[in-house]
Motif scaffolding. Structure first.
Motif, PDB file in Angstrom:
ATOM      1  N   THR A 222      10.228   1.403  -0.100  1.00 42.95           N
ATOM      2  CA  THR A 222      10.133   2.663  -0.839  1.00 42.95           C
ATOM      3  C   THR A 222       9.993   2.443  -2.326  1.00 42.95           C
ATOM      4  O   THR A 222      10.414   1.411  -2.839  1.00 42.95           O
ATOM      5  CB  THR A 222      11.376   3.534  -0.591  1.00 42.95           C
ATOM      6  N   MET A 223       9.426   3.425  -2.962  1.00 40.76           N
ATOM      7  CA  MET A 223       9.455   3.429  -4.418  1.00 40.76           C
ATOM      8  C   MET A 223      10.770   4.056  -4.821  1.00 40.76           C
ATOM      9  O   MET A 223      11.257   4.969  -4.156  1.00 40.76           O
ATOM     10  CB  MET A 223       8.308   4.257  -4.982  1.00 40.76           C
ATOM     11  N   ILE A 224      11.329   3.541  -5.924  1.00 45.25           N
ATOM     12  CA  ILE A 224      12.510   4.198  -6.480  1.00 45.25           C
ATOM     13  C   ILE A 224      12.033   4.805  -7.794  1.00 45.25           C
ATOM     14  O   ILE A 224      11.801   4.110  -8.784  1.00 45.25           O
ATOM     15  CB  ILE A 224      13.663   3.191  -6.727  1.00 45.25           C
ATOM     16  N   GLU A 225      11.832   6.105  -7.775  1.00 45.55           N
ATOM     17  CA  GLU A 225      11.288   6.766  -8.959  1.00 45.55           C
ATOM     18  C   GLU A 225      11.909   8.146  -9.192  1.00 45.55           C
ATOM     19  O   GLU A 225      11.553   8.839 -10.128  1.00 45.55           O
ATOM     20  CB  GLU A 225       9.754   6.843  -8.877  1.00 45.55           C
ATOM     21  N   VAL A 226      12.846   8.499  -8.318  1.00 49.40           N
ATOM     22  CA  VAL A 226      13.583   9.756  -8.490  1.00 49.40           C
ATOM     23  C   VAL A 226      15.035   9.355  -8.768  1.00 49.40           C
ATOM     24  O   VAL A 226      15.587   8.535  -8.023  1.00 49.40           O
ATOM     25  CB  VAL A 226      13.513  10.592  -7.192  1.00 49.40           C
TER      26      VAL A 226
ATOM     27  N   PHE B  34      10.405  -0.201  -8.188  1.00 50.00           N
ATOM     28  CA  PHE B  34      10.729   0.842  -9.163  1.00 50.00           C
ATOM     29  C   PHE B  34       9.452   1.424  -9.755  1.00 50.00           C
ATOM     30  O   PHE B  34       8.649   0.714 -10.363  1.00 50.00           O
ATOM     31  CB  PHE B  34      11.623   0.289 -10.270  1.00 50.00           C
ATOM     32  N   GLY B  35       9.280   2.720  -9.572  1.00 49.08           N
ATOM     33  CA  GLY B  35       8.156   3.437 -10.179  1.00 49.08           C
ATOM     34  C   GLY B  35       8.660   4.006 -11.497  1.00 49.08           C
ATOM     35  O   GLY B  35       9.109   5.146 -11.578  1.00 49.08           O
ATOM     36  N   THR B  36       8.599   3.168 -12.516  1.00 50.22           N
ATOM     37  CA  THR B  36       9.250   3.566 -13.777  1.00 50.22           C
ATOM     38  C   THR B  36       8.456   4.599 -14.556  1.00 50.22           C
ATOM     39  O   THR B  36       8.959   5.143 -15.536  1.00 50.22           O
ATOM     40  CB  THR B  36       9.525   2.325 -14.643  1.00 50.22           C
ATOM     41  N   ASN B  37       7.223   4.897 -14.111  1.00 50.33           N
ATOM     42  CA  ASN B  37       6.515   5.997 -14.776  1.00 50.33           C
ATOM     43  C   ASN B  37       7.224   7.307 -14.435  1.00 50.33           C
ATOM     44  O   ASN B  37       7.601   8.082 -15.313  1.00 50.33           O
ATOM     45  CB  ASN B  37       5.061   6.087 -14.305  1.00 50.33           C
ATOM     46  N   ASP B  38       7.402   7.531 -13.135  1.00 49.00           N
ATOM     47  CA  ASP B  38       8.078   8.766 -12.729  1.00 49.00           C
ATOM     48  C   ASP B  38       9.567   8.714 -13.068  1.00 49.00           C
ATOM     49  O   ASP B  38      10.153   9.730 -13.457  1.00 49.00           O
ATOM     50  CB  ASP B  38       7.891   9.010 -11.234  1.00 49.00           C
ATOM     51  N   LEU B  39      10.154   7.524 -12.960  1.00 45.85           N
ATOM     52  CA  LEU B  39      11.591   7.436 -13.249  1.00 45.85           C
ATOM     53  C   LEU B  39      11.866   7.783 -14.719  1.00 45.85           C
ATOM     54  O   LEU B  39      12.843   8.459 -15.034  1.00 45.85           O
ATOM     55  CB  LEU B  39      12.105   6.024 -12.921  1.00 45.85           C
TER      56      LEU B  39
ATOM     57  N   ILE C 134       8.863  -3.958  -9.580  1.00 44.89           N
ATOM     58  CA  ILE C 134       8.529  -2.795 -10.414  1.00 44.89           C
ATOM     59  C   ILE C 134       7.019  -2.630 -10.328  1.00 44.89           C
ATOM     60  O   ILE C 134       6.289  -3.627 -10.304  1.00 44.89           O
ATOM     61  CB  ILE C 134       8.993  -3.021 -11.873  1.00 44.89           C
ATOM     62  N   CYS C 135       6.546  -1.383 -10.274  1.00 43.03           N
ATOM     63  CA  CYS C 135       5.097  -1.185 -10.300  1.00 43.03           C
ATOM     64  C   CYS C 135       4.686  -0.106 -11.298  1.00 43.03           C
ATOM     65  O   CYS C 135       3.525   0.254 -11.381  1.00 43.03           O
ATOM     66  CB  CYS C 135       4.558  -0.882  -8.909  1.00 43.03           C
ATOM     67  N   GLY C 136       5.647   0.392 -12.086  1.00 42.04           N
ATOM     68  CA  GLY C 136       5.286   1.307 -13.173  1.00 42.04           C
ATOM     69  C   GLY C 136       4.555   0.521 -14.259  1.00 42.04           C
ATOM     70  O   GLY C 136       4.540  -0.718 -14.226  1.00 42.04           O
ATOM     71  N   GLU C 137       3.953   1.229 -15.214  1.00 40.74           N
ATOM     72  CA  GLU C 137       3.174   0.586 -16.280  1.00 40.74           C
ATOM     73  C   GLU C 137       3.958  -0.498 -17.018  1.00 40.74           C
ATOM     74  O   GLU C 137       3.395  -1.411 -17.608  1.00 40.74           O
ATOM     75  CB  GLU C 137       2.692   1.623 -17.300  1.00 40.74           C
TER      76      GLU C 137
ATOM     77  N   SER D  72       7.575  15.438 -19.405  1.00 38.04           N
ATOM     78  CA  SER D  72       6.409  15.405 -18.531  1.00 38.04           C
ATOM     79  C   SER D  72       5.485  14.260 -18.940  1.00 38.04           C
ATOM     80  O   SER D  72       5.128  14.125 -20.107  1.00 38.04           O
ATOM     81  CB  SER D  72       5.674  16.740 -18.640  1.00 38.04           C
ATOM     82  N   ARG D  73       5.083  13.440 -17.971  1.00 40.37           N
ATOM     83  CA  ARG D  73       4.161  12.323 -18.247  1.00 40.37           C
ATOM     84  C   ARG D  73       2.862  12.815 -18.848  1.00 40.37           C
ATOM     85  O   ARG D  73       2.224  12.138 -19.634  1.00 40.37           O
ATOM     86  CB  ARG D  73       3.797  11.621 -16.927  1.00 40.37           C
ATOM     87  N   ASP D  74       2.457  14.021 -18.416  1.00 39.45           N
ATOM     88  CA  ASP D  74       1.159  14.521 -18.842  1.00 39.45           C
ATOM     89  C   ASP D  74       1.216  15.267 -20.169  1.00 39.45           C
ATOM     90  O   ASP D  74       0.187  15.511 -20.786  1.00 39.45           O
ATOM     91  CB  ASP D  74       0.591  15.452 -17.763  1.00 39.45           C
TER      92      ASP D  74
ATOM     93  N   ILE E 120       0.856  -1.185   0.000  1.00 37.40           N
ATOM     94  CA  ILE E 120       0.000   0.000   0.000  1.00 37.40           C
ATOM     95  C   ILE E 120       0.890   1.233   0.000  1.00 37.40           C
ATOM     96  O   ILE E 120       1.785   1.378   0.839  1.00 37.40           O
ATOM     97  CB  ILE E 120      -0.915   0.011   1.239  1.00 37.40           C
ATOM     98  N   ARG E 121       0.649   2.068  -0.968  1.00 40.36           N
ATOM     99  CA  ARG E 121       1.479   3.273  -1.065  1.00 40.36           C
ATOM    100  C   ARG E 121       0.800   4.445  -0.368  1.00 40.36           C
ATOM    101  O   ARG E 121      -0.404   4.659  -0.551  1.00 40.36           O
ATOM    102  CB  ARG E 121       1.716   3.616  -2.533  1.00 40.36           C
ATOM    103  N   LEU E 122       1.550   5.189   0.382  1.00 41.28           N
ATOM    104  CA  LEU E 122       0.997   6.378   1.037  1.00 41.28           C
ATOM    105  C   LEU E 122       0.675   7.445  -0.013  1.00 41.28           C
ATOM    106  O   LEU E 122       1.154   7.383  -1.141  1.00 41.28           O
ATOM    107  CB  LEU E 122       1.994   6.901   2.081  1.00 41.28           C
ATOM    108  N   LEU E 123      -0.138   8.406   0.427  1.00 43.74           N
ATOM    109  CA  LEU E 123      -0.653   9.432  -0.500  1.00 43.74           C
ATOM    110  C   LEU E 123       0.458  10.045  -1.356  1.00 43.74           C
ATOM    111  O   LEU E 123       1.506  10.420  -0.859  1.00 43.74           O
ATOM    112  CB  LEU E 123      -1.343  10.517   0.342  1.00 43.74           C
ATOM    113  N   ASP E 124       0.183  10.177  -2.669  1.00 42.16           N
ATOM    114  CA  ASP E 124       1.232  10.593  -3.605  1.00 42.16           C
ATOM    115  C   ASP E 124       0.948  11.874  -4.407  1.00 42.16           C
ATOM    116  O   ASP E 124       1.848  12.687  -4.590  1.00 42.16           O
ATOM    117  CB  ASP E 124       1.497   9.423  -4.560  1.00 42.16           C
ATOM    118  N   PRO E 125      -0.283  12.111  -4.877  1.00 41.85           N
ATOM    119  CA  PRO E 125      -0.435  13.212  -5.846  1.00 41.85           C
ATOM    120  C   PRO E 125      -0.469  14.600  -5.202  1.00 41.85           C
ATOM    121  O   PRO E 125      -0.789  14.727  -4.021  1.00 41.85           O
ATOM    122  CB  PRO E 125      -1.782  12.916  -6.506  1.00 41.85           C
TER     123      PRO E 125
HETATM  124  C1  PEP Z   1       5.365   5.233 -11.102  1.00 43.64           C
HETATM  125  O1  PEP Z   1       5.734   6.399 -11.006  1.00 43.64           O
HETATM  126  O2  PEP Z   1       5.873   4.402 -11.867  1.00 43.64           O
HETATM  127  C2  PEP Z   1       4.227   4.763 -10.281  1.00 43.64           C
HETATM  128  C3  PEP Z   1       3.869   3.486 -10.279  1.00 43.64           C
HETATM  129  O3  PEP Z   1       3.518   5.691  -9.594  1.00 43.64           O
HETATM  130  P1  PEP Z   1       2.423   6.655 -10.233  1.00 43.64           P
HETATM  131  O4  PEP Z   1       2.187   6.193 -11.625  1.00 43.64           O
HETATM  132  O5  PEP Z   1       1.237   6.546  -9.380  1.00 43.64           O
HETATM  133  O6  PEP Z   1       3.097   7.974 -10.141  1.00 43.64           O
END
Ligand code: PEP
Ligand code: MG
Length: 908
Positions: free
Chosen positions: A776-780, A799-804, A864-867, A812-814, A651-656
Motif C-alpha cells: 500500500t501507499m501510505i499517504e493519508v 510513502f506517497g509524500t506528495n499526498d502526505l 518512498i515514491c513521492g517527489e 492543496s497540491r494544486d 504498479i499502482r492501481l488507478l488513483d485520480p
Molecule cells: C504521492 O502522493 O506522493 C504519490 C506518489 O502519488 P501521486 O503523486 O500520484 O498522487
C-alpha cells in the motif's frame, strides 16, 4: 551591553607568516579571512591585514554604526599598527601613506555579491606622497580617482539604481574621453586624472550634499560599515536565497595592505585555478594582465592573457590569433616572467595539496614581487566536480568517503542534460567562435538585458559583458553569451557555478544595446531571434540545433560504483513507460517504485474506452468498456516488465478522480456523445455528476476500486497475465501491486481480496503461477496511525509524500503555488515542503508509520515514491528513517544514488 557580552575577539590579525586565526574558522572569519590566516601559516606571501568577524556584522545590525565603532576602535588601531610595521608605511602619513583594501567575506564565497573598497587612505596630500614614493605620478592619481569612484559608489550611495540610470563617474570619464579624442582609460594623462579627481569630488558633493572624506579613519569606518550593509543588499539577498544561506550568517570584513598590479610593466594581476574548472582536467590554468588591477581581469575590458604557455597556445587557436601575434601581443606569464611563474606554480601546488581540493587563487605582482591575495575552493561545473573528486581519490589526496562527500548531488543533473547532435549541425550555421566557458548546449531567443531574461520561454542572455547585477537574469536564461571577457570573467565564473552553458569573449560579436541588435560580420540578430551556443566548444550557431543524450564519462561510472558501495538504501524509479524504465535502468535504477497506471489511459486510442467505462450506468456497461482496455493495459505492463527484467516493478492501481478523464468542453462533449451514440444531455449530466467540490479528497484512490471493484479486477488481470506471458518467454517479472490512498485497514483488505481472487483464477486457468506482492501507499495521515494493523496484511509500504504533505499541512497540491512564494519570502516557510520533505512534521509521520508498520511486521519493506525520493536532503532523511529504498524520476536516479551513499557515510 547584553547583545555583545558573549562575543570574544572581534579582530584577528595576520601577516608575515603568522596569524591569530586559521583555516578552520570559516564561520567566524568568513571563507576569505580563514584562508588568508591559513595561507600565512603555510608561508605564502599574503599582504598583511586583519579580519573583523562575522559576529560583529550581526552585532552591527543590532546596535548600529556608532556603538560598533566604539567597540572596535582599540583593536582596529592595534591591527593597523601591525600592518604599518610589516609594510613600513603609515596610515594617514602624507609622505609615506599606508593604503588598504576593505573587502567582504562570508563563510561561503559569494563572488561579486557584496562590496569592496580599494586604495583606501588616499587624499589630496597622500596622493602626492604616493607619487613621490613610487616615482609614478600617473599611478598615484589613477589610484586616487579609482578610490573616489569606488568609495562614492559603495559608501556614499552614488551607485546607479536602475539600468536606465547612468553611472555619474562613468559619465564624467566618457565626457573627458570625448573631449580628449581618446578611447582607453590608459590614454589619460596625469592632468586628465587630476581633473577626474576634481570632477568626481564635485559630483559627490552636488549629489549627496556631503564632502568626500579626507580623513583615512573616516574612510575606513565608512567602508567597514558599507561592507556590513552589503550583506543585506539586493544582490546578496538574492544570492543567499538562491543557495539557501540563512540571513544571520553575516559577512566578515577583511582589511589588508594594498599591493599594486598597476605600477608599470613589472607589475600585473591575475586569477588562476589549480585544475580546469570547466572540465576538471588536472592542468594549472588562469589569466593575467600586465599593469592592471584585479577588477580589470574580471571586468572583461581588456583581453586577458593566459598564464601557461600551453594555455596561451590553446587560447590563440580558439581566438584565431596567429603564433607571431600571440607571442608579441598576448604572451603567457610563463614566457615573460618565468621566475614569477615558477613561484606561482609552487604556491598553487602547495595550496592544492594543503586544501586537498581545486583552488581558485588571485594574485598580484607588484614591481617584481608576487603576492597571493586569496585562495578558495574553486567553483566548478558538474562534470569537473565528478572528475576532480575521482582524480583526487586516485591521487590519494582524499579517501573514498571524502570523494563521495565532495559531490553536490543536484549538480549531477548538469551532466545528464542533452547535448547538441553533431549530425544536425551544418558548418555554415556556425556564425562565430567564443571561449568554451561553461559546458553544455543551449538554444534560445536572444535577449540583451538581464531583467528581460524571462521575456521568452527559452532565452540566451547576450551581453558585451556581465556584472553581478545580472545574476538573476543569468539564472533565468538557458545560456549566456558575451562578447568580451575571458575564462575567468564574471560571466564565465558565475555560469560555471550555476552549471549554466556559457560562451564568453566572442570578439566577433558587435552588440548594440540601444537598438537591441547583435552583428556578426554581415549578419544581424535581433532580440527574439533564435541562436544556439555550445559551451563545450565555444561555437555560436544560428537558429535551433537538435539535441541528443549525453555520453557519460568514465569518472561518472566510477562515482556511481562508489556510491553503491556505501549506500544502504536502493534507488528505484518512477516510470510509466518502457522508455522511462530504460533510461532509469541505464542510470542504475534497481526497480520501479511507482508506475502510475492512469497515464496509460490518456492516449488517443484509450481515452474513448476509458470514457465509455466512466459514463456507463451499469456494471455490465462498465465491464464491457474495461474489456476493451484490458489488452492495451496488459501490453503496457509487458513492455515495462520486459525492460525491467528480473527487477521489482511496483504498479499502482488507478488513483485520480474520474472527472479528470471526461471532456469539459462542449465540442469534445458533442464528439463523445456521437461516438457513444448517446445524447449530449446524457454526457453533460454525467460530467456534472462527476463534479466534486474537493476532488483531491473525493472519489479517488482505493475509493474507486472499492466502489467499482471491476476496475481493480481488470488491472489485476492485466498485471498477472502480463507477468505470466513474460514467464512463458523466459523473462522474469516481479510485480508488486500497490493500493493507493488507503486510510483504513478495511479499504486495503477489500482490495487485497479482489486481487488475490483474480490472480488465483488466472493461475488456475493458465496452470501456472508467479510470485507477486500486494502493498500500500501510505499517504493519508490516518494510515500512519493504523499502520500496525495495515502491515499485518500488506507486503510493503511506499510513502506517497506528495499526498502526505498535502494532507499533513492541509495545503492543496494544486493550489499551494498561490501562497507558497509569499510564505517563502516572508520566511513563514524556509523551504517548499512539496520539494524538500518537511522533517519536523511530515517526516515524523514517515518515522511513525514505519515504526508502527514494523511493530507487527519487523521485516516490512518500506520505500518512498513521492517527489521527495530524488531530492538529496529528503533522501538523507529517508535513510535515517530506515527505509529500504527511494524511488524517483529517471533523471534523478544518479542524484539519489549519491545522496543515499552520502547519507550512509554521514550517519556512520
Ligand atoms: C504521492 O502522493 O506522493 C504519490 C506518489 O502519488 P501521486 O503523486 O500520484 O498522487
Ligand atoms: Mg498520491
Amino acid at each position: 551591553m547584553e547583545t555583545t557580552a558573549e562575543i570574544g575577539t572581534r579582530v584577528y590579525k595576520f601577516g608575515d607568516k603568522q596569524a591569530d586565526g586559521n583555516g578552520g574558522m570559516k564561520n567566524l572569519l568568513g571563507g576569505k579571512g580563514a584562508n588568508l590566516a591559513e595561507m600565512n601559516t603555510l608561508g605564502i606571501p599574503v599582504p598583511p591585514g586583519f579580519t573583523i568577524t562575522t559576529e560583529v556584522c550581526a552585532e552591527y545590525n543590532k546596535i548600529g554604526k556608532k556603538a560598533t565603532v566604539d567597540l572596535l576602535k582599540e583593536d582596529v588601531n592595534l591591527a593597523i599598527q601591525h600592518i604599518e610595521e610589516i609594510m613600513g608605511a603609515t596610515f594617514n602619513d602624507p609622505d609615506n601613506p599606508l593604503l588598504i583594501s576593505v573587502r567582504s567575506g562570508a563563510r561561503v564565497s559569494m563572488p561579486g555579491m557584496m562590496d569592496t573598497v580599494l586604495n583606501l587612505g588616499l587624499n589630496d596630500k597622500a596622493v602626492q606622497g604616493l607619487a613621490k614614493m613610487t616615482g609614478n605620478d600617473r599611478f598615484a592619481w589613477d589610484s586616487y580617482r579609482r578610490f573616489i569612484q569606488m568609495y562614492g559608489s559603495v559608501v556614499m550611495g552614488m551607485k546607479p539604481k536602475t539600468k536606465e540610470d547612468i553611472d555619474p563617474f562613468e559619465e564624467i570619464i566618457e565626457h573627458l574621453k570625448e573631449k580628449r579624442h581618446i578611447q582607453l582609460d590608459t590614454e589619460f594623462t596625469v592632468q586628465d586624472l587630476q581633473d577626474l579627481v576634481y570632477d568626481f569630488k564635485e559630483v559627490i558633493r552636488k549629489t549627496t550634499g556631503l564632502k568626500f572624506p579626507t580623513d583615512p579613519w573616516e574612510q575606513l569606518w565608512g567602508s567597514v560599515m558599507a561592507v556590513f550593509d552589503s550583506w543585506n543588499g539586493d544582490r546578496a539577498v538574492y544570492y543567499r536565497k538562491m543557495h539557501g544561506y540563512p540571513p544571520d550568517w553575516g559577512t566578515a570584513v577583511n582589511v589588508q595592505a594594498m599591493v599594486y598590479g598597476n605600477m608599470g610593466d613589472n607589475s600585473g594581476t591575475g586569477v588562476c585555478f589549480t585544475r580546469d574548472a570547466a572540465t576538471g582536467e588536472n592542468v594549472f590554468n588562469g589569466e593575467y594582465l600586465i599593469n592592471a588591477q584585479g577588477e580589470d581581469v574580471v571586468a572583461g575590458v581588456r583581453t586577458p592573457q593566459q598564464i601557461t604557455k600551453q594555455g596561451s597556445k590553446q587560447w590563440a587557436k580558439l581566438a584565431q590569433v596567429v603564433e607571431d601575434e600571440r607571442q608579441d601581443q598576448f604572451p603567457s606569464l610563463e614566457e615573460i616572467m618565468p621566475r614569477i611563474y615558477k613561484e606561482l606554480y609552487t604556491y598553487q601546488d602547495t595550496l592544492e595539496k594543503h586544501y586537498r581540493d581545486m583552488q581558485d587563487m588571485e594574485f598580484t605582482i607588484q614591481d617584481g614581487k608576487l603576492w597571493i591575495l586569496q585562495t578558495r575552493n574553486g567553483k566548478r561545473t558538474g562534470a569537473a566536480m565528478v572528475k576532480i573528486a575521482i582524480d583526487l581519490l586516485k591521487e590519494e589526496l582524499i579517501d573514498e568517503k571524502e570523494a563521495l562527500l565532495r559531490i553536490e548531488p543536484n549538480k549531477l543533473d548538469e551532466l545528464l542534460h542533452p547535448v547538441f547532435d553533431p549530425a544536425g549541425l551544418e558548418k555554415d550555421d556556425i556564425v562565430a567562435q567564443g571561449l568554451p566557458a561553461s559546458p553544455g548546449a543551449a538554444t534560445g531567443q536572444i535577449v540583451f538585458f538581464a531583467d528581460e531574461a524571462d521575456k521568452f520561454k527559452n532565452t540566451i542572455l547576450t551581453r558585451i559583458e556581465t556584472s553581478p547585477e545580472d545574476l538573476e537574469g543569468m539564472n533565468l536564461a538557458k545560456g549566456i553569451l558575451t562578447a568580451r571577457g575571458g575564462m575567468t570573467s564574471h560571466a564565465a565564473v558565475v555560469a560555471r557555478g550555476m552549471g549554466k552553458c556559457c560562451v564568453s569573449g566572442a570578439g566577433a560579436l558587435k552588440i548594440d544595446y540601444k537598438n537591441r541588435v547583435m552583428r556578426v560580420e554581415k549578419k544581424e540578430f535581433h532580440e527574439g531571434d533564435w541562436i544556439s551556443i555550445n559551451g563545450t566548444t565555444g561555437n555560436i550557431i544560428e537558429g535551433k540545433v537538435p539535441t541528443m543524450e549525453p555520453e557519460l564519462s568514465g569518472e561518472f561510472a566510477e562515482l556511481m560504483k562508489l556510491s553503491d558501495k556505501y549506500a544502504t538504501m536502493e534507488v528505484r524509479t518512477n516510470a510509466d513507460t518502457p522508455k522511462d524504465a530504460k533510461v532509469a535502468r541505464s542510470f542504475g535504477a534497481l526497480g520501479i517504485g511507482l508506475t502510475r497506471t492512469e497515464h496509460m489511459f490518456f492516449e488517443v486510442d484509450r481515452i474513448m474506452a476509458m470514457r465509455e467505462m466512466i459514463l456507463a450506468d451499469t456494471i455490465k456497461g462498465r465491464k464491457f468498456a474495461l474489456k476493451e482496455l484490458l489488452p492495451m493495459q496488459q501490453k503496457d505492463f509487458e513492455g515495462i516488465f520486459e525492460m525491467m527484467e528480473g527487477l521489482p516493478v511496483t504498479i499502482r492501481l488507478l488513483d485520480p478522480p474520474l472527472h479528470e478523464f471526461v471532456p469539459h468542453q462542449l465540442a469534445t462533449q458533442k464528439e463523445l456523445a456521437e461516438d457513444l451514440h448517446i445524447s449530449l444531455a446524457a454526457v453533460k449530466n454525467k460530467v456534472a455528476d462527476l463534479h466534486e467540490f474537493n476532488p483531491m479528497l473525493g472519489h479517488r484512490g482505493c475509493r474507486l476500486g472499492n466502489t467499482y471493484p471491476e476496475i481493480t479486477e481488470m488491472q489485476a488481470t492485466a498485471i498477472i497475465q502480463a507477468a505470466l506471458n513474460l514467464k512463458a518467454k523466459g523473462i522474469m517479472a516481479k510485480p508488486e501491486i500497490m493500493i493507493p490512498l488507503v486510510g483504513t485497514v478495511n479499504e486495503f483488505v477489500e482490495q487485497e481480496k479482489i486481487i488475490r481472487a483474480t490472480a488465483e483464477k488466472i493461475f488456475k486457468k493458465r496452470k501456472d503461477r508467479i510470485d507477486y506482492l500486494i502493498g500500500t501507499m501510505i499517504e493519508v495521515p490516518r494510515a500512519v496511525m493504523v499502520a500496525a494493523e495495515i502491515a499485518k496484511h500488506a507486503d510493503f509500504f511506499s510513502f506517497g509524500t506528495n499526498d502526505l504533505t498535502q494532507m499533513a499541512y492541509g495545503y492543496s497540491r494544486d493550489d499551494a503555488s498561490k501562497f507558497m512564494k509569499v510564505y517563502l519570502e516572508k520566511g513563514i516557510l524556509t523551504e517548499d515542503p512539496f520539494e524538500v520533505l518537511d522533517r519536523e512534521g511530515v517526516g515524523q509521520l514517515v518515522v511513525m508509520g514505519t515504526e508502527n508498520g514494523r511493530s507487527t511486521k519487523p521485516d516490512l519493506k518500506v520505500g518512498i515514491c513521492g517527489e521527495h525520493g530524488g531530492e538529496p536532503k529528503s533522501v538523507e532523511f529517508c535513510h535515517q528513517a530506515g527505509m529500504n529504498y527511494v524511488s524517483c524520476s529517471p533523471y534523478r536516479v544518479p542524484i539519489a544514488r549519491v545522496a543515499a551513499a552520502q547519507a550512509a557515510i554521514r550517519s556512520d
